[in-house]
Scaffold this motif. Structure first.
Motif, PDB file in Angstrom:
ATOM      1  N   THR A  33       0.865  -1.175   0.000  1.00 48.25           N
ATOM      2  CA  THR A  33       0.000   0.000   0.000  1.00 48.25           C
ATOM      3  C   THR A  33       0.907   1.232   0.000  1.00 48.25           C
ATOM      4  O   THR A  33       2.125   1.109   0.003  1.00 48.25           O
ATOM      5  CB  THR A  33      -0.953  -0.003   1.211  1.00 48.25           C
ATOM      6  OG1 THR A  33      -1.886   1.061   1.073  1.00 48.25           O
ATOM      7  CG2 THR A  33      -0.236   0.169   2.538  1.00 48.25           C
ATOM      8  N   ARG A  41      -7.796   7.831  -1.050  1.00 47.70           N
ATOM      9  CA  ARG A  41      -9.031   7.035  -1.029  1.00 47.70           C
ATOM     10  C   ARG A  41      -9.822   7.191   0.260  1.00 47.70           C
ATOM     11  O   ARG A  41     -11.003   6.859   0.313  1.00 47.70           O
ATOM     12  CB  ARG A  41      -8.716   5.543  -1.206  1.00 47.70           C
ATOM     13  CG  ARG A  41      -8.146   5.176  -2.541  1.00 47.70           C
ATOM     14  CD  ARG A  41      -9.174   5.338  -3.653  1.00 47.70           C
ATOM     15  NE  ARG A  41      -8.610   4.951  -4.928  1.00 47.70           N
ATOM     16  CZ  ARG A  41      -9.074   3.960  -5.663  1.00 47.70           C
ATOM     17  NH1 ARG A  41     -10.113   3.260  -5.271  1.00 47.70           N
ATOM     18  NH2 ARG A  41      -8.500   3.674  -6.814  1.00 47.70           N
ATOM     19  N   ARG A 223     -17.128  -1.194  -0.951  1.00 45.26           N
ATOM     20  CA  ARG A 223     -17.927  -0.381  -1.891  1.00 45.26           C
ATOM     21  C   ARG A 223     -19.388  -0.320  -1.483  1.00 45.26           C
ATOM     22  O   ARG A 223     -20.016   0.732  -1.549  1.00 45.26           O
ATOM     23  CB  ARG A 223     -17.826  -0.967  -3.296  1.00 45.26           C
ATOM     24  CG  ARG A 223     -16.522  -0.600  -3.941  1.00 45.26           C
ATOM     25  CD  ARG A 223     -16.477  -1.042  -5.378  1.00 45.26           C
ATOM     26  NE  ARG A 223     -15.086  -1.081  -5.809  1.00 45.26           N
ATOM     27  CZ  ARG A 223     -14.708  -1.481  -7.001  1.00 45.26           C
ATOM     28  NH1 ARG A 223     -15.595  -1.894  -7.869  1.00 45.26           N
ATOM     29  NH2 ARG A 223     -13.433  -1.474  -7.310  1.00 45.26           N
ATOM     30  N   HIS A 257     -19.903  10.385  11.500  1.00 42.23           N
ATOM     31  CA  HIS A 257     -18.977   9.275  11.736  1.00 42.23           C
ATOM     32  C   HIS A 257     -17.795   9.419  10.782  1.00 42.23           C
ATOM     33  O   HIS A 257     -17.967   9.745   9.601  1.00 42.23           O
ATOM     34  CB  HIS A 257     -19.714   7.953  11.498  1.00 42.23           C
ATOM     35  CG  HIS A 257     -18.812   6.766  11.525  1.00 42.23           C
ATOM     36  ND1 HIS A 257     -17.899   6.554  12.534  1.00 42.23           N
ATOM     37  CD2 HIS A 257     -18.671   5.717  10.663  1.00 42.23           C
ATOM     38  CE1 HIS A 257     -17.243   5.437  12.291  1.00 42.23           C
ATOM     39  NE2 HIS A 257     -17.685   4.913  11.154  1.00 42.23           N
ATOM     40  N   ASN A 260     -14.508   7.726   6.258  1.00 45.21           N
ATOM     41  CA  ASN A 260     -13.818   8.006   5.004  1.00 45.21           C
ATOM     42  C   ASN A 260     -14.188   9.435   4.598  1.00 45.21           C
ATOM     43  O   ASN A 260     -15.375   9.774   4.578  1.00 45.21           O
ATOM     44  CB  ASN A 260     -14.285   6.988   3.942  1.00 45.21           C
ATOM     45  CG  ASN A 260     -13.522   7.107   2.649  1.00 45.21           C
ATOM     46  OD1 ASN A 260     -13.179   8.210   2.212  1.00 45.21           O
ATOM     47  ND2 ASN A 260     -13.265   5.980   2.024  1.00 45.21           N
ATOM     48  N   ARG A 262     -14.225  10.723   1.758  1.00 46.92           N
ATOM     49  CA  ARG A 262     -15.077  10.731   0.551  1.00 46.92           C
ATOM     50  C   ARG A 262     -16.543  10.460   0.898  1.00 46.92           C
ATOM     51  O   ARG A 262     -17.440  10.948   0.219  1.00 46.92           O
ATOM     52  CB  ARG A 262     -14.561   9.720  -0.475  1.00 46.92           C
ATOM     53  CG  ARG A 262     -13.213  10.148  -1.090  1.00 46.92           C
ATOM     54  CD  ARG A 262     -12.844   9.237  -2.255  1.00 46.92           C
ATOM     55  NE  ARG A 262     -12.623   7.882  -1.812  1.00 46.92           N
ATOM     56  CZ  ARG A 262     -13.126   6.782  -2.391  1.00 46.92           C
ATOM     57  NH1 ARG A 262     -13.882   6.864  -3.434  1.00 46.92           N
ATOM     58  NH2 ARG A 262     -12.851   5.591  -1.915  1.00 46.92           N
ATOM     59  N   ASN A 287     -10.783   5.410  11.355  1.00 46.50           N
ATOM     60  CA  ASN A 287     -12.138   5.070  11.780  1.00 46.50           C
ATOM     61  C   ASN A 287     -12.054   4.420  13.168  1.00 46.50           C
ATOM     62  O   ASN A 287     -11.590   3.289  13.294  1.00 46.50           O
ATOM     63  CB  ASN A 287     -12.744   4.110  10.751  1.00 46.50           C
ATOM     64  CG  ASN A 287     -14.155   3.694  11.086  1.00 46.50           C
ATOM     65  OD1 ASN A 287     -14.637   3.939  12.190  1.00 46.50           O
ATOM     66  ND2 ASN A 287     -14.813   3.060  10.138  1.00 46.50           N
TER      67      ASN A 287
HETATM   68  O1  UT7 Z   1     -17.357   2.440   9.734  1.00 44.02           O
HETATM   69  C1  UT7 Z   1     -18.447   2.202   8.874  1.00 44.02           C
HETATM   70  C2  UT7 Z   1     -18.162   1.197   7.864  1.00 44.02           C
HETATM   71  N1  UT7 Z   1     -17.068   1.423   6.974  1.00 44.02           N
HETATM   72  C3  UT7 Z   1     -17.201   2.140   5.876  1.00 44.02           C
HETATM   73  O2  UT7 Z   1     -18.175   2.852   5.693  1.00 44.02           O
HETATM   74  C4  UT7 Z   1     -16.129   2.026   4.834  1.00 44.02           C
HETATM   75  C5  UT7 Z   1     -16.726   2.254   3.471  1.00 44.02           C
HETATM   76  N2  UT7 Z   1     -15.830   1.970   2.363  1.00 44.02           N
HETATM   77  C6  UT7 Z   1     -14.724   2.704   2.065  1.00 44.02           C
HETATM   78  O3  UT7 Z   1     -14.360   3.609   2.794  1.00 44.02           O
HETATM   79  C7  UT7 Z   1     -13.997   2.390   0.788  1.00 44.02           C
HETATM   80  O4  UT7 Z   1     -14.770   1.504   0.018  1.00 44.02           O
HETATM   81  C8  UT7 Z   1     -12.581   1.783   1.002  1.00 44.02           C
HETATM   82  C9  UT7 Z   1     -11.649   2.838   1.534  1.00 44.02           C
HETATM   83  C10 UT7 Z   1     -12.673   0.601   1.971  1.00 44.02           C
HETATM   84  C11 UT7 Z   1     -12.024   1.289  -0.336  1.00 44.02           C
HETATM   85  O5  UT7 Z   1     -12.007   2.348  -1.286  1.00 44.02           O
HETATM   86  P1  UT7 Z   1     -12.541   2.118  -2.779  1.00 44.02           P
HETATM   87  O6  UT7 Z   1     -12.301   3.352  -3.523  1.00 44.02           O
HETATM   88  O7  UT7 Z   1     -13.946   1.602  -2.649  1.00 44.02           O
HETATM   89  O8  UT7 Z   1     -11.532   1.015  -3.308  1.00 44.02           O
HETATM   90  P2  UT7 Z   1     -11.857  -0.455  -3.816  1.00 44.02           P
HETATM   91  O9  UT7 Z   1     -12.248  -1.334  -2.680  1.00 44.02           O
HETATM   92  O10 UT7 Z   1     -12.796  -0.355  -4.971  1.00 44.02           O
HETATM   93  O11 UT7 Z   1     -10.427  -0.893  -4.332  1.00 44.02           O
HETATM   94  C12 UT7 Z   1      -9.802  -0.242  -5.427  1.00 44.02           C
HETATM   95  C13 UT7 Z   1      -8.456  -0.870  -5.650  1.00 44.02           C
HETATM   96  C14 UT7 Z   1      -8.495  -2.392  -5.702  1.00 44.02           C
HETATM   97  O12 UT7 Z   1      -7.586  -2.808  -6.687  1.00 44.02           O
HETATM   98  P3  UT7 Z   1      -8.128  -3.258  -8.133  1.00 44.02           P
HETATM   99  O13 UT7 Z   1      -9.057  -4.402  -7.874  1.00 44.02           O
HETATM  100  O14 UT7 Z   1      -8.828  -2.049  -8.692  1.00 44.02           O
HETATM  101  O15 UT7 Z   1      -6.882  -3.633  -8.836  1.00 44.02           O
HETATM  102  C15 UT7 Z   1      -7.966  -2.804  -4.346  1.00 44.02           C
HETATM  103  O16 UT7 Z   1      -7.317  -4.051  -4.375  1.00 44.02           O
HETATM  104  O17 UT7 Z   1      -7.573  -0.531  -4.573  1.00 44.02           O
HETATM  105  C16 UT7 Z   1      -6.972  -1.709  -4.053  1.00 44.02           C
HETATM  106  N3  UT7 Z   1      -6.714  -1.506  -2.619  1.00 44.02           N
HETATM  107  C17 UT7 Z   1      -5.580  -0.954  -2.176  1.00 44.02           C
HETATM  108  N4  UT7 Z   1      -4.484  -0.490  -2.791  1.00 44.02           N
HETATM  109  C18 UT7 Z   1      -3.518   0.024  -2.025  1.00 44.02           C
HETATM  110  C19 UT7 Z   1      -7.517  -1.795  -1.588  1.00 44.02           C
HETATM  111  N5  UT7 Z   1      -6.926  -1.427  -0.424  1.00 44.02           N
HETATM  112  C20 UT7 Z   1      -5.728  -0.911  -0.765  1.00 44.02           C
HETATM  113  C21 UT7 Z   1      -4.677  -0.352  -0.024  1.00 44.02           C
HETATM  114  N6  UT7 Z   1      -3.592   0.101  -0.707  1.00 44.02           N
HETATM  115  N7  UT7 Z   1      -4.704  -0.253   1.327  1.00 44.02           N
END
Ligand code: UT7
Length: 331
Positions: A33, A41, A223, A257, A260, A262, A287
């Motif tokens: 990462t 993000r 997501r 809360h 994130n 975003r 978080n």
């Molecule tokens: O507390 C209440 C509950 N929690 C939430 O509300 C969290 C809600 N979700 C989020 O905040 C976001 O969905 C995340 C921060 C968890 C993820 O962000 P995203 O923009 O939805 O990313 P994604 O899951 O769609 O992943 C995009 C890419 C993936 O790679 P590919 O498949 O596009 O090649 C992941 O494998 O980013 C990759 N990825 C990372 N890369 C580098 C996922 N985690 C990481 C990381 N570092 N830590």
């Protein structure tokens, strides 16, 4: 003794954090990462991570003590302790009982409340109901989570997101219209597996084999959680405000809360509000689950972004799924 309409004024507040800070750079040194990915993000730069001796009741007790000191009240004044957490010290007894003992609170009730990241917002409604009904005159509500204990530190999709902490408030019966004015609570059990720790309860007890599967750690559909969080917080905030008979212009600050940046930006867009009406501190804490709203509230008050007589809107969303919003009159 309050005669006539009873309100539950917030008369003390406090927070507690573990000592150790873990930066994005530190995570990037041992995981695939980067600081750039995490910041762009999520908005998170660092988080506080509890040491083994900084378990849930330890942080909760520190936050609770700070809230009592701020309220200028002795422990004996408290007749009820609620601890909102989904990371208790033990499966039982309730962590609230440990906090009661640690603080030297001589009697009254004590129980835990499990509503994940919505724990403080749920707790504020339960606490206010107990005070309004006359069952409590002075209540300590602590929201605390040590989520890093539930994390697989090799899973980059979850471990970069969470931090540990505790926030607490003291609520006292008051004849003045202060404290929680209106609230909205929601849950959608069909979404239980969007964010969960699958194993370790009665359904899937821990066995040596099961420990190999990683199901004792938190897993999340990021997501989907993102999508539900934006809608859940925005809609419940609107409903709570309508129930209070207020408009967004009447609210000094929205305290969401902190999952994130975003998500917070999307909630602001959906409500048609500028981001500067929202309190944001997740860059430093990540978080912190149930603790996120009360920690943000403490900081907003210390920074004088909330003053006596102001209306504050709290909104949260988390596993369960659970969500809720509170309209609070500060004073
Ligand atoms: O507390 C209440 C509950 N929690 C939430 O509300 C969290 C809600 N979700 C989020 O905040 C976001 O969905 C995340 C921060 C968890 C993820 O962000 P995203 O923009 O939805 O990313 P994604 O899951 O769609 O992943 C995009 C890419 C993936 O790679 P590919 O498949 O596009 O090649 C992941 O494998 O980013 C990759 N990825 C990372 N890369 C580098 C996922 N985690 C990481 C990381 N570092 N830590």
């Amino acid at each position: 003794m309050v005669i006539g309409p009873r309100y539950a004024a917030i008369s003390g507040w406090g927070m507690a954090l573990p000592e150790r800070v873990v930066t994005n750079e530190e995570l990037a040194r041992r995981l695939d990462t980067s600081d750039e990915w995490i910041r762009s993000r999520t908005g998170i730069s660092q988080r506080y991570v509890a040491a083994p001796d900084e378990y849930t009741s330890v942080l909760a007790t520190r936050a609770g003590r700070a809230a009592l000191e701020r309220a200028g009240l002795p422990p004996a004044a408290v007749d009820m302790v609620i601890v909102a957490t989904c990371t208790p010290d033990r499966p039982f007894p309730a962590t609230a009982c440990t906090v009661q003992a640690n603080l030297g609170i001589p009697g009254g009730g004590a129980f835990d409340l499990a509503a994940a990241c919505s724990g403080f917002v749920y707790g504020l409604s339960m606490a206010t109901a107990l005070i309004k009904s006359g069952m409590s005159n002075c209540l300590l509500l602590v929201a605390v989570d040590v989520f890093t204990h539930l994390i697989n530190w090799n899973d980059r999709s979850t471990c970069v997101l969470f931090g540990d902490g505790a926030g607490a408030v003291v609520l006292r019966a008051s004849a003045e219209p202060l404290g929680l004015i209106a609230a909205n609570l929601g849950a959608w059990g069909e979404g239980e597996m969007l964010m969960a720790v699958d194993a370790g309860g009665t359904r899937l007890p821990l066995t040596p084999d099961l420990l190999q599967t990683g199901r004792q750690y938190v897993h999340m559909n990021g997501r989907e959680m993102f999508r539900h969080a934006v809608r859940g917080m925005a809609e419940s905030a609107e409903q709570a405000l309508a129930a209070a008979g207020l408009r967004f212009e009447d609210v000094a600050l929205v305290i969401p809360h902190q999952a994130n940046l975003r998500i917070i930006e999307a909630v602001a867009r959906r409500l048609g509000l500028p981001l500067d009406r929202f309190f944001v501190n997740l860059d430093r804490y990540g978080n912190t689950s149930a603790a996120s709203v009360p920690i943000a509230l403490c900081e907003a008050v210390e920074q004088r972004r909330v003053q006596a007589g102001d209306y504050v809107l709290l909104t949260a969303f988390g596993g369960g799924l659970t969500w809720g919003s509170s309209v609070v009159r500060w004073g």
